[in-house]
Design a protein around this motif. Structure first.
Motif, PDB file in Angstrom:
ATOM      1  N   HIS A   1     -56.263 -47.870 155.216  1.00 14.39           N
ATOM      2  CA  HIS A   1     -55.660 -47.521 153.931  1.00 14.39           C
ATOM      3  C   HIS A   1     -56.739 -47.275 152.870  1.00 14.39           C
ATOM      4  O   HIS A   1     -56.606 -46.386 152.025  1.00 14.39           O
ATOM      5  CB  HIS A   1     -54.731 -48.642 153.448  1.00 14.39           C
ATOM      6  CG  HIS A   1     -53.308 -48.466 153.858  1.00 14.39           C
ATOM      7  ND1 HIS A   1     -52.918 -48.347 155.164  1.00 14.39           N
ATOM      8  CD2 HIS A   1     -52.162 -48.387 153.115  1.00 14.39           C
ATOM      9  CE1 HIS A   1     -51.594 -48.210 155.218  1.00 14.39           C
ATOM     10  NE2 HIS A   1     -51.113 -48.214 153.987  1.00 14.39           N
ATOM     11  N   ASN A   2     -57.788 -48.050 152.932  1.00 16.21           N
ATOM     12  CA  ASN A   2     -58.832 -47.920 151.920  1.00 16.21           C
ATOM     13  C   ASN A   2     -59.787 -46.765 152.194  1.00 16.21           C
ATOM     14  O   ASN A   2     -60.299 -46.156 151.244  1.00 16.21           O
ATOM     15  CB  ASN A   2     -59.565 -49.247 151.769  1.00 16.21           C
ATOM     16  CG  ASN A   2     -58.764 -50.216 150.934  1.00 16.21           C
ATOM     17  OD1 ASN A   2     -58.658 -50.062 149.722  1.00 16.21           O
ATOM     18  ND2 ASN A   2     -58.154 -51.210 151.577  1.00 16.21           N
ATOM     19  N   THR A   3     -60.017 -46.426 153.449  1.00 17.63           N
ATOM     20  CA  THR A   3     -60.804 -45.223 153.694  1.00 17.63           C
ATOM     21  C   THR A   3     -60.039 -44.004 153.191  1.00 17.63           C
ATOM     22  O   THR A   3     -60.624 -43.087 152.593  1.00 17.63           O
ATOM     23  CB  THR A   3     -61.149 -45.045 155.186  1.00 17.63           C
ATOM     24  OG1 THR A   3     -59.952 -44.989 155.964  1.00 17.63           O
ATOM     25  CG2 THR A   3     -62.023 -46.180 155.683  1.00 17.63           C
ATOM     26  N   TYR A   4     -58.729 -43.979 153.408  1.00 20.35           N
ATOM     27  CA  TYR A   4     -57.900 -42.865 152.911  1.00 20.35           C
ATOM     28  C   TYR A   4     -57.970 -42.806 151.384  1.00 20.35           C
ATOM     29  O   TYR A   4     -58.148 -41.734 150.792  1.00 20.35           O
ATOM     30  CB  TYR A   4     -56.461 -43.072 153.375  1.00 20.35           C
ATOM     31  CG  TYR A   4     -55.588 -41.838 153.341  1.00 20.35           C
ATOM     32  CD1 TYR A   4     -55.180 -41.227 154.528  1.00 20.35           C
ATOM     33  CD2 TYR A   4     -55.139 -41.285 152.151  1.00 20.35           C
ATOM     34  CE1 TYR A   4     -54.367 -40.098 154.521  1.00 20.35           C
ATOM     35  CE2 TYR A   4     -54.330 -40.161 152.132  1.00 20.35           C
ATOM     36  CZ  TYR A   4     -53.931 -39.571 153.320  1.00 20.35           C
ATOM     37  OH  TYR A   4     -53.125 -38.460 153.296  1.00 20.35           O
ATOM     38  N   SER A   5     -57.846 -43.958 150.742  1.00 16.48           N
ATOM     39  CA  SER A   5     -57.916 -44.005 149.276  1.00 16.48           C
ATOM     40  C   SER A   5     -59.271 -43.538 148.765  1.00 16.48           C
ATOM     41  O   SER A   5     -59.358 -42.808 147.769  1.00 16.48           O
ATOM     42  CB  SER A   5     -57.648 -45.429 148.775  1.00 16.48           C
ATOM     43  OG  SER A   5     -56.307 -45.792 148.970  1.00 16.48           O
TER      44      SER A   5
ATOM     45  N   LEU B   1     -58.949 -29.069 150.914  1.00 14.38           N
ATOM     46  CA  LEU B   1     -60.077 -29.993 151.006  1.00 14.38           C
ATOM     47  C   LEU B   1     -59.623 -31.451 150.995  1.00 14.38           C
ATOM     48  O   LEU B   1     -60.231 -32.308 151.648  1.00 14.38           O
ATOM     49  CB  LEU B   1     -61.065 -29.726 149.872  1.00 14.38           C
ATOM     50  CG  LEU B   1     -61.772 -28.357 149.950  1.00 14.38           C
ATOM     51  CD1 LEU B   1     -62.668 -28.153 148.728  1.00 14.38           C
ATOM     52  CD2 LEU B   1     -62.584 -28.226 151.236  1.00 14.38           C
ATOM     53  N   PHE B   2     -58.559 -31.741 150.263  1.00 14.66           N
ATOM     54  CA  PHE B   2     -58.001 -33.099 150.272  1.00 14.66           C
ATOM     55  C   PHE B   2     -57.627 -33.499 151.692  1.00 14.66           C
ATOM     56  O   PHE B   2     -57.974 -34.588 152.170  1.00 14.66           O
ATOM     57  CB  PHE B   2     -56.780 -33.157 149.357  1.00 14.66           C
ATOM     58  CG  PHE B   2     -56.129 -34.518 149.265  1.00 14.66           C
ATOM     59  CD1 PHE B   2     -56.391 -35.348 148.197  1.00 14.66           C
ATOM     60  CD2 PHE B   2     -55.245 -34.962 150.245  1.00 14.66           C
ATOM     61  CE1 PHE B   2     -55.794 -36.604 148.099  1.00 14.66           C
ATOM     62  CE2 PHE B   2     -54.644 -36.211 150.160  1.00 14.66           C
ATOM     63  CZ  PHE B   2     -54.927 -37.034 149.078  1.00 14.66           C
ATOM     64  N   HIS B   3     -56.930 -32.621 152.393  1.00 22.52           N
ATOM     65  CA  HIS B   3     -56.446 -32.994 153.720  1.00 22.52           C
ATOM     66  C   HIS B   3     -57.514 -32.868 154.800  1.00 22.52           C
ATOM     67  O   HIS B   3     -57.472 -33.614 155.793  1.00 22.52           O
ATOM     68  CB  HIS B   3     -55.178 -32.212 154.051  1.00 22.52           C
ATOM     69  CG  HIS B   3     -53.990 -32.737 153.316  1.00 22.52           C
ATOM     70  ND1 HIS B   3     -53.358 -33.908 153.671  1.00 22.52           N
ATOM     71  CD2 HIS B   3     -53.344 -32.289 152.219  1.00 22.52           C
ATOM     72  CE1 HIS B   3     -52.369 -34.150 152.836  1.00 22.52           C
ATOM     73  NE2 HIS B   3     -52.337 -33.184 151.944  1.00 22.52           N
ATOM     74  N   VAL B   4     -58.468 -31.983 154.636  1.00 24.85           N
ATOM     75  CA  VAL B   4     -59.620 -31.980 155.538  1.00 24.85           C
ATOM     76  C   VAL B   4     -60.343 -33.321 155.444  1.00 24.85           C
ATOM     77  O   VAL B   4     -60.674 -33.946 156.464  1.00 24.85           O
ATOM     78  CB  VAL B   4     -60.571 -30.817 155.200  1.00 24.85           C
ATOM     79  CG1 VAL B   4     -61.941 -31.031 155.843  1.00 24.85           C
ATOM     80  CG2 VAL B   4     -59.980 -29.493 155.670  1.00 24.85           C
ATOM     81  N   ALA B   5     -60.581 -33.777 154.225  1.00 23.50           N
ATOM     82  CA  ALA B   5     -61.234 -35.071 154.045  1.00 23.50           C
ATOM     83  C   ALA B   5     -60.394 -36.203 154.616  1.00 23.50           C
ATOM     84  O   ALA B   5     -60.929 -37.157 155.205  1.00 23.50           O
ATOM     85  CB  ALA B   5     -61.518 -35.318 152.565  1.00 23.50           C
ATOM     86  N   SER B   6     -59.074 -36.113 154.472  1.00 25.36           N
ATOM     87  CA  SER B   6     -58.195 -37.157 154.999  1.00 25.36           C
ATOM     88  C   SER B   6     -58.272 -37.231 156.516  1.00 25.36           C
ATOM     89  O   SER B   6     -58.339 -38.321 157.101  1.00 25.36           O
ATOM     90  CB  SER B   6     -56.748 -36.892 154.570  1.00 25.36           C
ATOM     91  OG  SER B   6     -56.618 -36.948 153.169  1.00 25.36           O
ATOM     92  N   VAL B   7     -58.252 -36.077 157.171  1.00 25.95           N
ATOM     93  CA  VAL B   7     -58.348 -36.064 158.635  1.00 25.95           C
ATOM     94  C   VAL B   7     -59.690 -36.626 159.076  1.00 25.95           C
ATOM     95  O   VAL B   7     -59.764 -37.527 159.939  1.00 25.95           O
ATOM     96  CB  VAL B   7     -58.159 -34.643 159.187  1.00 25.95           C
ATOM     97  CG1 VAL B   7     -58.486 -34.606 160.680  1.00 25.95           C
ATOM     98  CG2 VAL B   7     -56.730 -34.156 158.971  1.00 25.95           C
ATOM     99  N   ASP B   8     -60.782 -36.112 158.517  1.00 25.64           N
ATOM    100  CA  ASP B   8     -62.099 -36.556 158.958  1.00 25.64           C
ATOM    101  C   ASP B   8     -62.339 -38.024 158.637  1.00 25.64           C
ATOM    102  O   ASP B   8     -63.035 -38.723 159.384  1.00 25.64           O
ATOM    103  CB  ASP B   8     -63.181 -35.692 158.305  1.00 25.64           C
ATOM    104  CG  ASP B   8     -63.355 -34.356 159.024  1.00 25.64           C
ATOM    105  OD1 ASP B   8     -62.487 -34.008 159.857  1.00 25.64           O
ATOM    106  OD2 ASP B   8     -64.341 -33.655 158.752  1.00 25.64           O
ATOM    107  N   THR B   9     -61.758 -38.498 157.546  1.00 26.95           N
ATOM    108  CA  THR B   9     -61.881 -39.919 157.219  1.00 26.95           C
ATOM    109  C   THR B   9     -61.203 -40.780 158.271  1.00 26.95           C
ATOM    110  O   THR B   9     -61.732 -41.831 158.669  1.00 26.95           O
ATOM    111  CB  THR B   9     -61.277 -40.199 155.832  1.00 26.95           C
ATOM    112  OG1 THR B   9     -62.074 -39.546 154.845  1.00 26.95           O
ATOM    113  CG2 THR B   9     -61.246 -41.682 155.534  1.00 26.95           C
TER     114      THR B   9
END
Length: 419
Positions: free
Chosen positions: A332-336, A277-285
């Motif tokens: 960088h901040n969307t990823y954070s 879920l961390f990386h799904v959110a990272s991709v979609d972000t």
């Protein structure tokens, strides 16, 4: 092709043992120690994934996040439903290892020998029997289905950097930035297929502050004073913050996520869920970020200060070279924001102290006890670097948290075993 490999078949391959992670993947070197628990298959394969990407990853960050997401979604799905009559932990460990192994072999084939060796090591620690056999089969099947579902999703490096036609120069409108004046990058992210979002523009940000607004004037004055390369108002600590958070977000967040995975008293299935879920959110972000960036096409501070109407300074130079894409929002901040949202929800907002290093700040080690401070430092860092306004940074945090919340709302669907 992903195929089932028995322990005997792997042994016959004669694959060499994995190199130590600490020598191949600096982002994992600062892992926590002294937890008092035995090693786990989830942590072993976390480190193997990090090493695989550090060694044979793509040139684009979102493509590497995609590799993590596919591999660990397959693992989370494979471990979710344990057959009757088998040892749960043994089945889950075998399923997780098999799923991540097969997905990584498909996505990073240059590391096949090392991945085969890692799988053999995991299977050697599991008793022979139905749990192991069924677990490996489940992992292999879910990896194949996950890979199939993401074919041609637009997240390969060439698609990510699809050409963008620069608009005519005008106040507020993005233009290529010095010193390289390079073509725009990451435009293609907004055209890619998300994992959890319905569309790339589902959470498109409202327009940034108007150029004649009090907020924008304050933003620009702040960057002008604190983000300039020479003669800035920065303290030494602030310059260190800019340098520390300059590098890849994927690299910088590999250790915090590992800390969360290691410290939670969870099963392999729970740990796979967190990573997936961390990386799904990272991709979609990153998809959502590019949508907002190229929808608004806001110019960067260096362009505004050098060519704008507010105290024009044609020689102003930021501390760090400006990336080749629009200002609003800060990637960088969307990823954070996405990372903080997922970690707070699934690991809790606080943890025992952990250390973090950065490849762009050699010799610096920082200690944290939560996930929010990482976001707070990212907001400041991009201002001190001279490459983003505060409005772009804070909007990025909001967008990342929105995408994280959307990902978590769809967790059951995302993690349901594919058929």
């Amino acid at each position: 092709m992903n195929v089932f490999r028995s322990r005997a078949a792997l042994t016959a391959l004669g694959a060499t043992a994995l190199l130590a992670v600490s020598t191949a993947a600096p982002s994992v070197a600062a892992t926590p120690t002294g937890t008092g628990r035995a090693p786990s298959a989830a942590l072993d394969w976390y480190d193997t994934t990090a090493e695989t990407i550090a060694t044979a990853g793509a040139t684009t960050q979102v493509t590497n996040n995609r590799t993590w997401a596919i591999s660990w979604l397959a693992a989370a799905r494979a471990t979710r439903a344990v057959p009757d009559g088998v040892a749960r932990a043994d089945f889950q460990d075998a399923a997780l290892a098999s799923a991540v192994h097969d997905a990584l072999v498909a996505l990073a084939p240059a590391r096949t020998e090392q991945l085969d060796a890692a799988l053999r090591t995991t299977l050697d620690a599991i008793p022979d029997g139905a749990a192991e056999t069924k677990g490996v089969a489940a992992g292999s099947r879910q990896a194949a289905l996950a890979l199939k579902s993401r074919e041609d999703d637009g997240l390969d490096p060439q698609s990510v950097n699809a050409p963008f036609t620069v608009p005519p120069a005008a106040p507020g409108v993005w233009q290529p930035t010095p010193p390289a004046y390079a073509p725009a990058t990451q435009y293609g992210n907004r055209l890619a297929k998300p994992f959890a979002l319905r569309t790339a523009d589902q959470y498109r940000l409202p327009a940034p502050p108007a150029l004649d607004s009090r907020r924008y004037k304050a933003d620009l004055a702040e960057v002008r004073a604190y983000g300039v390369r020479e003669g800035s108002s920065r303290t030494a600590r602030q310059t260190e913050t800019a340098n520390f958070w300059l590098g890849s977000s994927l690299t910088l967040y590999t250790t915090p996520l590992r800390v969360a995975v290691d410290r939670a008293p969870r099963s392999s299935a729970d740990r796979a869920r967190l990573v997936a879920l961390f990386h799904v959110a990272s991709v979609d972000t990153q998809i959502a970020t590019s949508d907002s960036k190229y929808a608004h096409q806001r110019w960067r501070p260096v362009t505004a200060i050098r060519t704008g109407d507010i105290d024009q300074d044609t020689g102003w130079t930021p501390l760090h070279d400006t990336p080749a894409h629009p200002d609003y929002p800060s990637g960088h901040n969307t990823y954070s924001g996405a990372a903080e949202g997922v970690l707070n929800a699934l690991a809790g907002p606080h943890t025992a102290p952990y250390e973090l290093t950065s490849p762009t700040a050699p010799g610096v080690t920082r200690t944290y006890t939560d996930w929010h401070r990482l976001s707070a430092e990212n907001v400041q860092a991009r201002i001190y670097s001279g490459i983003h306004t505060r409005s772009a940074d804070e909007a990025g945090i909001r967008l990342g948290k929105q995408v994280a919340a959307e990902t978590l709302r769809h967790a059951d669907t995302l993690l349901r075993p594919a058929r």
